[in-house]
Design a protein around this motif. Sequence first.
Motif, mmCIF file in Angstrom:
data_model
loop_
_atom_site.group_PDB
_atom_site.id
_atom_site.type_symbol
_atom_site.label_atom_id
_atom_site.label_comp_id
_atom_site.label_asym_id
_atom_site.label_seq_id
_atom_site.Cartn_x
_atom_site.Cartn_y
_atom_site.Cartn_z
ATOM 1 N N HIS A 298 0.819 -1.214 0.000
ATOM 2 C CA HIS A 298 0.000 0.000 0.000
ATOM 3 C C HIS A 298 0.857 1.270 0.000
ATOM 4 N N GLN A 299 2.099 1.114 -0.385
ATOM 5 C CA GLN A 299 3.005 2.265 -0.378
ATOM 6 C C GLN A 299 2.421 3.447 -1.155
ATOM 7 N N ALA A 300 1.693 3.165 -2.203
ATOM 8 C CA ALA A 300 1.172 4.236 -3.055
ATOM 9 C C ALA A 300 0.245 5.184 -2.300
ATOM 10 N N LEU A 301 -0.311 4.722 -1.182
ATOM 11 C CA LEU A 301 -1.202 5.593 -0.402
ATOM 12 C C LEU A 301 -0.444 6.732 0.279
ATOM 13 N N ALA A 302 0.869 6.570 0.412
ATOM 14 C CA ALA A 302 1.679 7.617 1.034
ATOM 15 C C ALA A 302 3.091 7.480 0.479
ATOM 16 N N ILE B 246 8.421 3.144 2.983
ATOM 17 C CA ILE B 246 8.575 2.134 4.029
ATOM 18 C C ILE B 246 10.051 1.759 4.162
ATOM 19 N N GLY B 247 10.534 1.737 5.398
ATOM 20 C CA GLY B 247 11.935 1.389 5.642
ATOM 21 C C GLY B 247 12.845 2.599 5.722
ATOM 22 N N LYS B 248 12.352 3.773 5.279
ATOM 23 C CA LYS B 248 13.147 5.000 5.434
ATOM 24 C C LYS B 248 12.598 5.790 6.615
ATOM 25 N N ARG B 249 13.383 6.738 7.081
ATOM 26 C CA ARG B 249 12.914 7.464 8.250
ATOM 27 C C ARG B 249 11.795 8.436 7.815
ATOM 28 N N PHE B 250 10.815 8.562 8.709
ATOM 29 C CA PHE B 250 9.639 9.417 8.504
ATOM 30 C C PHE B 250 10.111 10.854 8.303
ATOM 31 N N ALA C 107 2.720 17.316 -0.345
ATOM 32 C CA ALA C 107 4.176 17.203 -0.300
ATOM 33 C C ALA C 107 4.624 15.765 -0.077
ATOM 34 N N ARG C 108 3.866 15.003 0.690
ATOM 35 C CA ARG C 108 4.277 13.628 0.982
ATOM 36 C C ARG C 108 3.433 12.614 0.213
ATOM 37 N N GLU C 109 2.702 13.134 -0.769
ATOM 38 C CA GLU C 109 1.929 12.264 -1.679
ATOM 39 C C GLU C 109 1.026 11.291 -0.926
ATOM 40 N N VAL C 110 0.308 11.843 0.046
ATOM 41 C CA VAL C 110 -0.629 11.027 0.814
ATOM 42 C C VAL C 110 -1.991 11.080 0.131
ATOM 43 N N SER C 111 -2.603 9.925 -0.001
ATOM 44 C CA SER C 111 -3.897 9.862 -0.671
ATOM 45 C C SER C 111 -4.946 10.699 0.057
ATOM 46 N N ARG C 112 -5.736 11.406 -0.711
ATOM 47 C CA ARG C 112 -6.832 12.204 -0.126
ATOM 48 C C ARG C 112 -7.963 11.282 0.353
ATOM 49 N N TYR D 187 11.708 5.167 11.811
ATOM 50 C CA TYR D 187 11.631 4.583 10.473
ATOM 51 C C TYR D 187 10.207 4.114 10.188
ATOM 52 N N VAL D 188 9.757 4.328 8.948
ATOM 53 C CA VAL D 188 8.402 3.951 8.580
ATOM 54 C C VAL D 188 8.290 2.431 8.571
ATOM 55 N N ALA D 189 7.349 1.900 9.349
ATOM 56 C CA ALA D 189 7.161 0.450 9.447
ATOM 57 C C ALA D 189 6.242 -0.039 8.342
ATOM 58 N N THR D 190 5.114 0.636 8.186
ATOM 59 C CA THR D 190 4.217 0.220 7.106
ATOM 60 C C THR D 190 3.226 1.332 6.785
ATOM 61 N N VAL D 191 2.627 1.219 5.608
ATOM 62 C CA VAL D 191 1.583 2.127 5.156
ATOM 63 C C VAL D 191 0.378 1.269 4.807
ATOM 64 N N LEU D 192 -0.790 1.631 5.316
ATOM 65 C CA LEU D 192 -1.994 0.829 5.100
ATOM 66 C C LEU D 192 -3.189 1.730 4.829
ATOM 67 N N PRO D 193 -4.240 1.178 4.222
ATOM 68 C CA PRO D 193 -5.470 1.962 4.108
ATOM 69 C C PRO D 193 -6.091 2.150 5.495
ATOM 70 N N LEU D 194 -6.890 3.193 5.640
ATOM 71 C CA LEU D 194 -7.475 3.480 6.947
ATOM 72 C C LEU D 194 -8.389 2.361 7.450
ATOM 73 N N ASN D 195 -8.975 1.635 6.520
ATOM 74 C CA ASN D 195 -9.923 0.596 6.952
ATOM 75 C C ASN D 195 -9.267 -0.772 7.150
ATOM 76 N N ALA D 196 -7.931 -0.790 7.117
ATOM 77 C CA ALA D 196 -7.247 -2.087 7.159
ATOM 78 C C ALA D 196 -6.847 -2.495 8.578
#
Lengths: 676, 676
Positions: B491-495, B500-504, B634-639, B651-660
């Motif tokens: 789900h990286q594309a959501l943000a 993932i794996g790089k520092r926030f 700026a951080r390409e987060v899905s609207r 460090y970013v652990a994971t990116v998920l949809p809000l309903n996940a």
Amino acid sequence: MQFHHDGYVSGDPRVQPARGTGINRPTEIPDQVDVLIVGSGPAGMLLAAQLSQYPSVTTRIIERRAGRLAVGQADGIQARSVETFQAFGFAERITQEAYRITSTSFWGPRDDDPAKIHRTKRTDDDANGISEFEHLIVNQARVLDYFAEAALQGPGRIEPDFGIEFVAQERDDHPTHPVLVTIRDSGATKEADDAALAAATGLHAEAARLAVNEATAPPTASIPTGGDDRPTRQIRAKYVVGCDGARSNVRRSMGRTLAGDQAFHAWGVMDVLPTTDFPDIRMKCAIQSAAGSILLIPREGGHLVRFYVDLGEVSADDAGKVRTTTVEETAKRANAILSPYTLEVQDVAWYSVYEVGHRLCDRFDDGVDADGTERAPHVFIAGDACHTHSAKAGQGMNVSMQDGLNLGWKLGAVLTGQSPAALLETYSAERQVVAQNLIDYDKTWSSLMAKKSAELADPDEMTRFYVDQAEFLYGFRTTYEPSMITGTGEHQALAAGFPIGKRFKSYPVARVADANFVQLGHQHRADGRWRLYAFADASGEALATFASAAPEVLARFTPEGADVDAVFDVKVVLQQAWQDVDLGEVPPLFLPKVGSLQLTDYEKVYAAIAPRDCLPAAPKMAVGTDFDADIFDAREVSRDGAMVLVRPDQYVATVLPLNAAGDLTSFLDGALQLSR
Amino acid sequence: MQFHHDGYVSGDPRVQPARGTGINRPTEIPDQVDVLIVGSGPAGMLLAAQLSQYPSVTTRIIERRAGRLAVGQADGIQARSVETFQAFGFAERITQEAYRITSTSFWGPRDDDPAKIHRTKRTDDDANGISEFEHLIVNQARVLDYFAEAALQGPGRIEPDFGIEFVAQERDDHPTHPVLVTIRDSGATKEADDAALAAATGLHAEAARLAVNEATAPPTASIPTGGDDRPTRQIRAKYVVGCDGARSNVRRSMGRTLAGDQAFHAWGVMDVLPTTDFPDIRMKCAIQSAAGSILLIPREGGHLVRFYVDLGEVSADDAGKVRTTTVEETAKRANAILSPYTLEVQDVAWYSVYEVGHRLCDRFDDGVDADGTERAPHVFIAGDACHTHSAKAGQGMNVSMQDGLNLGWKLGAVLTGQSPAALLETYSAERQVVAQNLIDYDKTWSSLMAKKSAELADPDEMTRFYVDQAEFLYGFRTTYEPSMITGTGEHQALAAGFPIGKRFKSYPVARVADANFVQLGHQHRADGRWRLYAFADASGEALATFASAAPEVLARFTPEGADVDAVFDVKVVLQQAWQDVDLGEVPPLFLPKVGSLQLTDYEKVYAAIAPRDCLPAAPKMAVGTDFDADIFDAREVSRDGAMVLVRPDQYVATVLPLNAAGDLTSFLDGALQLSR
Ligand SMILES: Cc1cc2nc3c(=O)[nH]c(=O)nc-3n(C[C@H](O)[C@H](O)[C@H](O)COP(=O)(O)OP(=O)(O)OC[C@H]3O[C@@H](n4cnc5c(N)ncnc54)[C@H](O)[C@@H]3O)c2cc1C
Ligand SMILES: Cc1cc2nc3c(=O)[nH]c(=O)nc-3n(C[C@H](O)[C@H](O)[C@H](O)COP(=O)(O)OP(=O)(O)OC[C@H]3O[C@@H](n4cnc5c(N)ncnc54)[C@H](O)[C@@H]3O)c2cc1C
């Protein structure tokens, strides 16, 4: 921050090497001191921190309390105060722990249901970008802690003498130390301080959390002391400064009084940890409701909140009855005002009933004797000792510190022989006017705050007043009148944005040697030095004239053997881009050799830069709103150049053309004494 | 900074209340400890500061030296390190006293007269605005001082045990404390430290100014000790971390070695107070001339400068001869390189001959025994103990600290039962790769630096390399591979801007409750907690789903009785303007009740804001270059919203949809242990 110029030092560079009286400073107060400061509140502690920069001066500061202040009193820190903290080196740190005000909310009765409040307006706290510093809220105790650190880490290593009380002073004709001061052990202990406070306030079981707050009592009330049988001691001082608060004994011993209001308005002031559904609990709010009014001030740490709850007018025959209002009653009233929201107080950190009294002393020194004959002043009062006022405009602590800042360098300059003794007369002359203005302003503000919304001329009255007065509120409207240290302004047009008599307003510039984009004004530390800024002309011809004439002029006032920049810190601001400056071509005046190793100081050569060009390399810089204006544009400095002389307390002394070495000499002849 | 939530505390809020092992911490090292850190360099001190946040863990840190480091070693602080300092609360303070690099100058031989140098180029240090933090230069000693303060002011009240030496360790099958460690009094005294250094360097009369610098000796050299007859003592530890530098005894006792380069390149490194006509003496410079090359690093305080002077290749049979090069010879060579400019050394603060050796250990723990059988790791090495390299790219201290940051929270999480012991295996797996990358990079850089200009492919080669590699140099290119604590990225594309794996990577947002414009990432303190950011969808529907499902998921991993945010600090970022947010409508998940008084935490609700709208109210904010982009842009987060889970080490652990909620549960099931 500059250090290592006398060789490498390990450890915290904020700890300056001890010098003079700072080396082996005696724990006992000597029989003779140069300056005796009475009271370690904001005025006294600023003075101590400032005089620590004059290690040849023997300074002691006595304080009746057994130790540091722990809680209570003021918390509003204007941008001008933060600017002052910057000069003492702790603005970043205190900002980090403080609450920052960015917006104020106004709440009033709902049209449909006046028993309930709703938000009527928000205003930006600094809508006009008046300062690059924040408007902070933080406990007075922390401000004092930081000044204590600055005083201790300065070369003079000054620490308060706690538990010592000023009893009285008298002037005589001792040739060097004409003030005879009686002091004694105050009998204060930590436990006694706590117990006295608990008894005085009767509010809070944990006495240790509370601090004695004398300001809450009317200035005429008697001062509790540890009994009169304690032995006294007499010492002599060249100068005494009474920073001993509203009920100043120093003032009384001078035969002066505070004159002003007799009528009081009372407020219940409580610092609480609340649970509430009021949504603006973390915003500064002015709340007017049918049930009364509240000034709500969020505090540092994210949880603590201060409420100023209106307790109404105090009738002449009140006889202190209002002061018995309990914190429970105050909280109850707050709930009524906040309806439909509720407030549950989980913990009370501090509580006080504060009665507003606008009072002022007609002069701040002993420059006239009992017969009205003028004489050289040797005793001064500063802060609440000479002016008291409502806490509502959040001015008290701030103005008290500026009193100290005005007086500190003057004492230092006179005691080190840099300036004639007449300099000290400018203190009362300058600060008494400021205090008068403050009180005038404060009255207007307090009465507005105390009005029920129905009484306001129109709903926007307060909002407008508030925004208009921002420059005042932030502490930047002070303008000193012409005197031996403030010029008359014939050449003001050469640098219209640096008004003579007002404090030097900073702007970003590029430091050439290391391409660091810095705030020019922030290079002005509270080290007692004058600043002379040479704004270069485009061609550099006038600058060359200045650079060849100035060294001789300045050397006359600089002691033999001292660094060339010991008295005047001379900086140049060039018009070209920093990349185009050839340091090899810059006059040696701006690259002086300093310290025991005679190393070059590279931090005096600046180039104008537009804030836009500070990005992205220095996006952290404070920038104004006009990204394209360099310092010449923004401060309306002539492109033909100008010199701007700034006093040690950051106020502009004079503006002159670059070729006016003669005018500079005349000015300095008035303000300083020849050193050689 | 948040405090007062358990009631009012007076004094410095940076001093956290002591808890657990921090209360009455014994001065003597106990017979059993949870974590034994060996060495108080950057890796060890970061670990100590981090573990002070786990007061239920018994942590001791032993150091052979008699006291704090006084001078020398590293000085280059990458932006990522300053970001780390921010998380430990001292970024502002160290920045204030450090030198800031904004520009690098390149100097080379003149075309008309190759014996003389001229400036060929300047590059912005951070031309692309990679970080809102500065690139600093400040003595390693000061970095250690600040970490020491953080360790001491944390709840665990950790202080180094100076004068104690690690001798050896062995693993056995003790049920709880399987590492048996031999320690002894190191025999070090302040005087002995100074004398040893003076003898080793033979350079400077004032030994007290110098510090022992073992890193300058090849890792095979013998370690001077105070004699073998000193009595030893055995203690047991659950975990041992060897932060004992290049010649690590912990590494040796694990039977591991550093492998890599045998060929060295030598540099004379001198910290001096100079007088010179070289105009870029306060700029970072890479200087190539016919006579050799210099890397010039201006230092804190405005006067000190470090020179890395090229001393050439070290032949295999050199036998330490290059290390006898005197500071006078080095200064002479510097003069030759700088011609036509001259350099006069007024004072030498520190001097060392540094031999470049790229070496690396193949694993950073004892997770395999002598027979190659895998086992749970209980002994780790960090910093120079597992990787050594040229100082030219200024990486050593920085990477060592990141080793500590990676390991610290893992030890804390395992020892408090938050995560399974397997978590500790990810340390070597993650950091060994980083070290390998560093060495590869460093080799390229060092060989470029060592080349005479004539040998460069084209004159811009180095400049280009330098600029391209900025993200690497600043410490932001580290990307951890998928593991139990790092997701695989469906789900990286959501943000996309939070890889993932790089520092926030931080960005400005508006804190709703107090309208403070803050850096979102800077709210992430090094307190061992995970961060879960809910980026709201426009309608708020998905957010509502998240807010109703998340509490149950998170509660499973949060100990009964602890604050709801003790393990996960959950924050929301809304899309609307902060003024349009009604706090009454925000789900309680984002307004949790905390502390013994169960006060509401108002600092978890944020609104997106464009940097332009932070002005002028908050002109002091760090801003990116695009003034109109909010954090979603700026951080390409899905609207449509997203959740971003961030590890305690930022460090970013994971990116998920809000309903996940289900995916979140599965991820956490792998990374943590059920608490209830
Ligand atoms: C409830 C309340 C709220 C306030 N809120 C604000 C605010 O929001 N913003 C603001 O700017 N101001 C505020 N003020 C006012 C502010 O506290 C004062 O203006 C400020 O402290 C004055 O500083 P000072 O140094 O002149 O005197 P003080 O702070 O009063 O210090 C006087 C010191 O002298 C000592 N002393 C007195 N007599 C002797 C003696 N004989 N010998 C030795 N030592 C002696 C005292 O112990 C004391 O430490 C508030 C005041 C109160 C009471
Ligand atoms: C001249 C020079 C310049 C450098 N310049 C830079 C630079 O610009 N930028 C950069 O990032 N890095 C630089 N470095 C490298 C940097 O100093 C190291 O990478 C860094 O100090 C490593 O940190 P560490 O915590 O791993 O080990 P160290 O800092 O080496 O700390 C190890 C500690 O362990 C102690 N110790 C050792 N053995 C024992 C034992 N048996 N028992 C108890 N204690 C023990 C030591 O006394 C020491 O305090 C430079 C190094 C040198 C020598």
